[in-house]
Design a protein around this motif. Structure first.
Motif: not given
Length: 194
Positions: A68, A96, A98
């Motif tokens: 990350r 994650l 993102i």
């Protein structure tokens, strides 16, 4: 400092990806060491299989936050691309995060089985990715990512979905560049130049 780190958590298509990068002129270091991955010039997150299992392995290895926080080029391949998103229908475990959105399952239909396996044409390709509209690349997946501001190319299999994403240092390929002949090698070389 490691030039190219290939995350190896004991699952997925790590050896195939390593060989693909070697054919593209690079020598990735297979590793699960968070310090090596944090400091690497470029990182590859491969994946074949279940997003929840892959995410669990990343968390157990102390790599979720390392990924990350990356500010240098990082490439997720197949499930590795899916892990860049917030969530997936495949698992209740958060990914994650993102990129925004949730990965959803492909729906089978007559003449269109799931998993989607085989060669499919790229559409809407952005510049600088090493591939072009009309290139055929190899897929093996049952889930597809949502469209976002990061879309770099798409493909159609029952529905149209992004198959390349690029957001800051993060790249993603839903297809398998290591199995996609000349277009796949060109994509890997473009990532190595980034």
């Amino acid at each position: 400092m490691t030039a190219l780190a290939l995350i190896d958590l004991g699952y997925g298509n790590v050896e195939s990806v390593r060989l693909g990068f070697e054919r593209a002129g690079a020598e990735p270091l297979r590793t699960a060491d968070p310090d090596v991955i944090a400091g690497a010039d470029r990182v590859i997150l491969p994946g074949v299989g279940h997003a929840g299992y892959a995410m669990e392995k990343l968390e157990m290895a102390g790599l979720a936050n390392v990924l990350r926080e990356r500010t240098r080029p990082t490439l997720g391949i197949c499930v590795g691309m899916q892990l860049l998103f917030e969530g997936s229908e495949e698992t209740a475990r958060p990914l994650l995060g993102i990129l925004p959105g949730k990965v959803t399952s492909l729906k089978p239909a007559p003449g269109r089985p799931v998993p989607h396996m085989g060669w499919t044409r790229l559409e809407g390709v952005s510049e600088g990715l090493g591939v072009a509209n009309g290139d055929h690349v190899y897929f093996a997946h049952s889930y597809a990512c949502p469209s976002t501001h990061a879309d770099g190319a798409s493909a159609t299999y029952g529905r149209t979905f992004p198959v390349i994403v690029r957001h800051g240092p993060y790249w993603g390929a839903q297809f398998h560049p290591e199995r996609s002949s000349a277009p796949g090698a060109a994509f890997l070389k473009a990532f190595l130049r980034s």
